[in-house]
Scaffold this motif. Structure first.
Motif, PDB file in Angstrom:
ATOM      1  N   ASN A 129      -2.741  -3.564   5.740  1.00 21.03           N
ATOM      2  CA  ASN A 129      -3.532  -2.467   6.293  1.00 21.03           C
ATOM      3  C   ASN A 129      -3.231  -2.354   7.785  1.00 21.03           C
ATOM      4  O   ASN A 129      -3.704  -3.166   8.584  1.00 21.03           O
ATOM      5  N   LEU A 187       0.824  -1.205   0.000  1.00 28.40           N
ATOM      6  CA  LEU A 187       0.000   0.000   0.000  1.00 28.40           C
ATOM      7  C   LEU A 187       0.857   1.254   0.000  1.00 28.40           C
ATOM      8  O   LEU A 187       1.874   1.329   0.671  1.00 28.40           O
ATOM      9  N   HIS A 203      -6.819  -6.687   5.110  1.00 31.47           N
ATOM     10  CA  HIS A 203      -5.597  -7.084   4.420  1.00 31.47           C
ATOM     11  C   HIS A 203      -4.417  -6.947   5.369  1.00 31.47           C
ATOM     12  O   HIS A 203      -4.373  -6.027   6.200  1.00 31.47           O
ATOM     13  N   THR A 231       4.303   4.091   7.196  1.00 29.08           N
ATOM     14  CA  THR A 231       3.179   3.157   7.105  1.00 29.08           C
ATOM     15  C   THR A 231       3.685   1.731   6.959  1.00 29.08           C
ATOM     16  O   THR A 231       3.212   0.810   7.643  1.00 29.08           O
ATOM     17  N   TYR A 249      -4.319  -0.474  10.082  1.00 29.79           N
ATOM     18  CA  TYR A 249      -5.490  -0.251  10.937  1.00 29.79           C
ATOM     19  C   TYR A 249      -6.237  -1.559  11.184  1.00 29.79           C
ATOM     20  O   TYR A 249      -6.773  -1.785  12.274  1.00 29.79           O
ATOM     21  N   HIS A 294      -5.689  -4.189  -2.101  1.00 33.65           N
ATOM     22  CA  HIS A 294      -4.391  -4.125  -1.458  1.00 33.65           C
ATOM     23  C   HIS A 294      -3.237  -4.195  -2.447  1.00 33.65           C
ATOM     24  O   HIS A 294      -2.096  -4.073  -2.042  1.00 33.65           O
ATOM     25  N   GLY A 327     -11.084  -0.604   7.950  1.00 32.11           N
ATOM     26  CA  GLY A 327     -10.653  -0.719   6.564  1.00 32.11           C
ATOM     27  C   GLY A 327     -10.593  -2.163   6.134  1.00 32.11           C
ATOM     28  O   GLY A 327     -10.991  -3.078   6.861  1.00 32.11           O
ATOM     29  N   THR A 364       3.385  -1.293   9.685  1.00 30.78           N
ATOM     30  CA  THR A 364       2.799  -2.580   9.299  1.00 30.78           C
ATOM     31  C   THR A 364       3.733  -3.722   9.661  1.00 30.78           C
ATOM     32  O   THR A 364       3.298  -4.751  10.209  1.00 30.78           O
ATOM     33  N   ARG A 410      -6.838   6.496   5.145  1.00 32.87           N
ATOM     34  CA  ARG A 410      -6.768   5.126   5.583  1.00 32.87           C
ATOM     35  C   ARG A 410      -6.937   4.261   4.343  1.00 32.87           C
ATOM     36  O   ARG A 410      -7.521   4.692   3.355  1.00 32.87           O
ATOM     37  N   PRO A 411      -6.449   3.015   4.370  1.00 29.29           N
ATOM     38  CA  PRO A 411      -6.588   2.167   3.202  1.00 29.29           C
ATOM     39  C   PRO A 411      -8.053   1.825   2.944  1.00 29.29           C
ATOM     40  O   PRO A 411      -8.762   1.409   3.846  1.00 29.29           O
ATOM     41  N   THR A 412      -8.505   2.032   1.741  1.00 31.08           N
ATOM     42  CA  THR A 412      -9.901   1.745   1.414  1.00 31.08           C
ATOM     43  C   THR A 412     -10.042   0.905   0.157  1.00 31.08           C
ATOM     44  O   THR A 412     -11.100   0.354  -0.095  1.00 31.08           O
TER      45      THR A 412
END
Length: 613
Positions: A468, A4, A465, A543, A470, A16, A462, A547, A11-13
């Motif tokens: 991600n 990502l 994945h 980020t 979050y 992936h 989100g 992760t 935020r990731p939406t």
């Protein structure tokens, strides 16, 4: 596997497979932005960190071969005076937690810095801080301590009483004839254990924790200001027995005993927790002796932040050294005659990257809790004391692992004293014990946490994945909930009428819950850092680092997450490949990540394993 790439504030939406972080030439800007996030997020970097960074850049802090342990211990006090010389108002260091913890971060990284951080922590935090925290009337003149004409130390634990400090046996009996006190060590097991009470560094005074006795009645433990030594040795009625010196944290630790030592009435440190009236009656706003004791030694919470800071600083320095070494150390490549940096190998840089991710998490967690402690209210004090204790254990345990890993990655070079790496683990061991042994303070906090339900998971983290952060943060929340439930079930179903046996059955999941709770605080601190930068390359890099950190925290708990339905089998199958892809993407930025630690060139360039390249 593609990773990502988030925009600031996003935020990731989406799917992936969005695309790998583009490693264009943003290095200088990224290093600068990461350094700002690590040291100047609140705009206080120049005031809080810069003085100590400049101080350790001076030549006097470079390696000096051939010193005996005694000479290194004396050097700690020489350096303490240099610290004092940088201060316009030494009292302010004791009351400024941000400045004080920053001193520990930077002082701990020089060879023998474990000695400096120890004596500085004792003098400024435990000794001066305790004197300033008590509102004695008339106000004490602290000039001889702020000018270092006398060095302060703190005598609490005893040979027979360490973590059970409320059971201390040293007594301070009120003498009706003089109105003062008589300080006494009733037997050898009550000797004060470990404080730096020799004549090394100059005359010393102590704040001594002793049991206040009035007309034979025990009123609990209070603090007493006590001169210990002059230029010739211990004062009358005082016995000081030196303990062996630790080579990499050289401090003059001793056993100290008192034989009917008379003290004036003003030796008693007083406050709302306890005041002695003209009629020798003790008044207190706290209802029991344990609370009075905890109020007396309240500086140990700031001390935990100091120990965490030293461990964080040592971890970052160890990694900066190991990464620099790995960039320059050449080994054979796959083709005849080819030479490549050892950091090229995944087996080498993968371990360092995971440690760097943890060091960022440790740093941001420490920053967030320090900021909270500075502005905390009385109502929030108990919660924050618990979190600071948990963080101290989590940070210092991880620091030990990081320091050992960094040393090993440098091979035999890492064993040489001049390269500092061999000394870091030994000093970090001290932080694991200082201000409360890690396992004990974690166990106490874990028991308290069982009275507080875990944080609810986010409603919309989100897409599910593994790239991600979050979503991964939510999995950490689910893990905490699982251990909380296990601990409560163990308490309910444990042996009846046997509290110790019931706690024994619940302690393992309770400790796991406490560890996970702390890891969640660190994850939140990492994610908060993302929201404090608008620099897209830095945000993308952080980020991925976040992760990677979260995946390593979650890996031991994938079984329980799978069993409870929070992840699917395909997540388990993807885990190794996801970590590998993150490592592949982050590897070109490994040096960028450690350059952001902002060590002075004078510090790194003086290390033989670096300067010999």
């Amino acid at each position: 596997m593609a990773l990502l790439a988030f925009h600031s504030g996003e935020r990731p939406t989406g799917p992936h497979h969005v695309g790998r972080v583009e490693h264009v030439d943003h290095t200088t800007e990224t290093v600068r932005e990461l350094t700002r996030l690590l040291f100047d997020q609140d705009g206080e970097g120049e005031r809080v960190h810069a003085p100590w960074r400049r101080l350790i850049a001076e030549d006097t802090f470079r390696h000096r071969p051939g010193l005996t342990p005694e000479q290194r211990a004396a050097q700690s006090y020489t350096w303490l005076r240099l610290v004092n010389d940088t201060l316009e108002d030494p009292e302010s260091l004791a009351t400024d937690v941000a400045l004080l913890t920053a001193l520990h971060e930077w002082a701990a990284i020089v060879e023998g810095g474990g000695g400096l951080t120890t004596v500085a922590s004792i003098h400024y935090n435990l000794f001066l801080g305790s004197l300033l925290d008590h509102d004695d009337d008339p106000v004490r003149d602290l000039t001889e301590f702020t000018a270092l004409r006398r060095i302060g130390t703190f005598l609490c634990t005893e040979l027979d009483h360490g973590n059970d400090a409320p059971a201390l046996e040293t007594t301070a009996r009120l003498d009706p004839a003089t109105g003062g006190f008589v300080l006494h060590t009733p037997h050898p097991g009550a000797a004060k254990f470990m404080p730096n009470t020799s004549t090394l560094g100059g005359p010393k005074s102590a704040v001594v924790a002793a049991r206040l006795l009035i007309d034979g009645r025990d009123h609990g433990i209070f603090l007493f200001l006590t001169p210990l030594t002059d230029g010739d040795g211990p004062l009358p009625h005082i016995t000081v027995t030196p303990l062996p010196l630790r080579p990499n944290a050289p401090v003059d630790h001793c056993l100290t005993s008192f034989d009917q030592l008379p003290l004036p009435r003003q030796a008693l440190l007083q406050g709302e927790h306890g005041r002695l009236g003209p009629d020798d009656a003790l008044s207190s706003n706290l209802g029991n002796r344990r609370k009075r004791f905890l109020a007396s030694i309240a500086r140990v919470t700031a001390g935990k932040l100091c120990m965490s800071a030293a461990a964080v600083g040592a971890s970052r320095a160890a990694l900066a050294i190991a990464v620099r070494y790995g960039d320059h150390r050449q080994v054979s490549g796959t083709r005849p005659g080819q030479r490549i940096p050892i950091n090229t190998h995944r087996t080498h840089h993968g371990r360092l990257l995971q440690a760097v991710a943890d060091a960022y998490a440790m740093t941001f967690l420490h920053r967030s809790l320090t900021a909270e402690w500075i502005r905390h209210s009385a109502e929030d004090r108990t919660r924050l004391e618990r979190l600071i204790a948990l963080a101290k254990a989590w940070i210092t345990w991880q620091a030990r692992t990081i320091a050992l890993e960094a040393r090993e990655r440098c091979g035999a070079q890492g064993l040489l004293p001049a390269n500092h790496l061999a000394g870091f683990p030994e000093y970090i061991e001290g932080t694991i014990t200082a201000e409360g042994d890690n396992l004990l303070i974690t166990t106490k906090a874990a028991a308290e946490l069982l009275h507080h339900p875990p944080t609810p998971p986010a409603a919309d983290p989100g897409p599910p994945h593994l790239t991600n952060p979050y979503f991964l943060r939510n999995l950490l929340v689910h893990t905490e909930h699982a251990f909380h439930a296990q601990a409560h079930n163990a308490l309910r179903n444990g042996p009846a009428h046997d509290p110790q046996a019931r706690w024994n059955t619940a302690s393992a999941p309770a400790l796991q819950r406490a560890h996970t709770h702390t890891a969640l605080l660190a994850a939140d601190a990492l994610l908060a850092a993302l929201d404090h930068t608008a620099h897209r390359p830095t945000r993308q890099l952080l980020t991925e680092l976040t992760t990677l950190h979260l995946l390593t925290q979650l890996t031991p708990h994938t079984g329980i997450l799978l069993a409870d339905g929070h992840i699917a089998p395909h997540h388990i199958h993807q885990l190794t490949a996801t970590v590998d892809a993150l490592t592949d993407s982050l590897q070109p930025r490994l040096t960028t990540l450690t350059e952001a630690f902002d060590h002075p060139p004078q510090y790194l360039d003086a290390l033989p394993l670096i300067s010999a390249r």
